[in-house]
Design an enzyme around this catalytic site. Structure first.
Site, PDB file in Angstrom:
ATOM      1  N   ILE A  17       1.033  -1.158  -0.192  1.00 34.92           N
ATOM      2  CA  ILE A  17       0.045   0.327   0.268  1.00 34.92           C
ATOM      3  C   ILE A  17       0.719   1.556  -0.337  1.00 34.92           C
ATOM      4  CG2 ILE A  17      -1.815   0.858   0.834  1.00 34.92           C
ATOM      5  CD1 ILE A  17      -2.690  -1.144   1.896  1.00 34.92           C
ATOM      6  N   GLN A  40      14.818  -3.124   3.209  1.00 34.09           N
ATOM      7  CA  GLN A  40      13.913  -2.594   2.091  1.00 34.09           C
ATOM      8  C   GLN A  40      14.514  -1.361   1.010  1.00 34.09           C
ATOM      9  OE1 GLN A  40      11.913  -5.194   2.054  1.00 34.09           O
ATOM     10  NE2 GLN A  40       9.715  -3.320   2.490  1.00 34.09           N
ATOM     11  N   ASP A  64      13.333   3.166  11.195  1.00 33.74           N
ATOM     12  CA  ASP A  64      12.454   2.048  11.705  1.00 33.74           C
ATOM     13  C   ASP A  64      11.101   3.509  12.614  1.00 33.74           C
ATOM     14  OD1 ASP A  64      11.034   0.465  14.282  1.00 33.74           O
ATOM     15  OD2 ASP A  64      13.249  -0.403  14.353  1.00 33.74           O
ATOM     16  N   TYR A 157      -4.104  -6.723  16.573  1.00 36.39           N
ATOM     17  CA  TYR A 157      -3.587  -5.907  15.558  1.00 36.39           C
ATOM     18  C   TYR A 157      -4.810  -4.967  14.966  1.00 36.39           C
ATOM     19  CZ  TYR A 157      -3.930  -4.113  10.414  1.00 36.39           C
ATOM     20  OH  TYR A 157      -4.504  -3.611   9.381  1.00 36.39           O
ATOM     21  N   PRO A 187      -8.443   0.441   4.824  1.00 32.24           N
ATOM     22  CA  PRO A 187      -8.922   0.194   3.756  1.00 32.24           C
ATOM     23  C   PRO A 187      -9.664  -1.597   4.290  1.00 32.24           C
ATOM     24  CG  PRO A 187      -6.661  -0.030   4.232  1.00 32.24           C
ATOM     25  CD  PRO A 187      -6.814   0.882   5.304  1.00 32.24           C
ATOM     26  N   ILE A 189      -9.393  -5.649   2.076  1.00 37.68           N
ATOM     27  CA  ILE A 189      -8.785  -7.104   2.027  1.00 37.68           C
ATOM     28  C   ILE A 189      -7.635  -6.250   1.088  1.00 37.68           C
ATOM     29  CG2 ILE A 189      -8.636  -9.274   1.898  1.00 37.68           C
ATOM     30  CD1 ILE A 189     -10.461  -8.208   4.428  1.00 37.68           C
ATOM     31  N   GLY A 191      -4.312  -7.013  -1.253  1.00 40.10           N
ATOM     32  CA  GLY A 191      -3.427  -8.261  -2.404  1.00 40.10           C
ATOM     33  C   GLY A 191      -2.272  -7.367  -2.307  1.00 40.10           C
TER      34      GLY A 191
END
Ligand SMILES: NC(=O)c1ccc[n+]([C@@H]2O[C@H](COP(=O)([O-])OP(=O)(O)OC[C@H]3O[C@@H](n4cnc5c(N)ncnc54)[C@H](O)[C@@H]3O)[C@@H](O)[C@H]2O)c1
Length: 261
Positions: A17, A40, A64, A157, A187, A189, A191
């Site tokens: 996202i 990353q 971080d 979560y 949001p 679901i 992917g």
């Protein structure tokens, strides 16, 4: 919506996202600080190449988000290297797939540091920078359908995202006198790597084959398809741009029709 010479920092922008948001805000005219964990960096470099292809400037800032000093340093670096600071998107987050009765102290600490504390550090760092630059700004946080309704096996979560909703409402009221708006996107679901993990962990817990839990969740979406990062990014574009100048403290569901509130 088009802006000129504005700077947005997006956390967790190396993939998923966050990447979608970074690309959309670049299309809108923002220069982008692609903020993510040092591991990353390679993926972030790919996102930067995509942003530059859109004709905008972009830099990688290693962060971080669970570490307050890191977040302040990232905002400083973004402002210095891109020449301004207008929007922060506190997007980075993690999921955990564990029944409440089994969550350990370390797991709970970890998800709250990454999903909740990070949002407060992002708000603090952005406000300090807006003040320093003498301009208003926009703060946008990652909530979730799990910020509106508790989801079993995603208890920590859900709790962390309920907290993000609360923080968004409080910060909006506290910062309104500075003309800073604070909103969140929720949001359904999407992917991304996060749902790969949730599906994998759920299948271990309930024995359903890999992909089945994701499919069943997607089957429940009124608009009949899985969500994309671009679907989320459209809402963030609205919150980042002038069309939302009179909107603050809101958590906007962007879930294709799953929850209704
Ligand atoms: N995928 C979904 O279905 C969904 C639904 C609702 C809400 N969300 C929220 O959207 C946000 C993005 O999720 P996603 O699906 O793109 O996840 P993702 O796992 O694909 O990407 C998350 C990104 O955040 C980064 N990140 C993780 N911990 C970090 C840390 N401590 N510091 C800096 N960066 C860190 C990761 O490196 C990664 O680039 C999260 O807050 C998530 O909770 C996702």
């Amino acid at each position: 919506m088009t802006v000129t010479n504005k700077v947005a920092l997006v956390t967790g922008a190396g993939q998923g996202i966050g990447r979608g948001i970074a690309l959309r805000l670049a299309q809108d005219g923002f220069d982008i600080a692609v903020a993510d964990l040092a591991v990353q960096a390679e993926k972030a470099a790919g996102v930067i190449t995509e942003i530059e292809a859109l004709g905008r400037a972009a830099v990688f800032v290693s962060v971080d988000v669970s570490q307050r000093d890191d977040v302040f340093a990232a905002v400083d670096a973004a402002a210095q290297r891109l020449g301004g600071f207008d929007v922060i998107v506190n997007n980075a987050g993690i999921a955990q797939v564990t029944p409440l009765s089994e969550i350990t102290e370390d797991e709970l600490d970890s998800i709250f540091r990454i999903n909740v504390n990070s949002v407060i550090w992002g708000i603090q760092a952005a406000v300090a920078k807006f003040d320093e630059l003498g301009r208003p700004g926009k703060i946008i946080n990652a909530a979730s359908i799990a910020s509106i309704q508790g989801f079993p096996i995603l208890g920590a979560y859900s709790a962390s995202k309920f907290a993000v909703r609360g923080i968004t409402q409080v910060a909006a009221q506290e910062l309104a006198p500075k003309n800073i708006t604070v909103n969140a996107y929720a949001p359904g679901i999407v992917g991304t790597g996060m749902w790969d993990l949730i599906d994998e962990k759920l299948s271990v817990i309930n024995g359903k084959p890999r992909g089945q839990n994701l499919k069943e969740n997607v089957d429940g979406i009124a608009l009949g398809r899985i969500e994309t990062p671009e679907d989320v990014a459209k809402v963030v574009s609205f919150f980042a741009g002038p069309d939302s100048d009179y909107v603050t403290g809101q958590v906007l569901l962007v879930d294709g029709g799953m929850l209704y509130n």
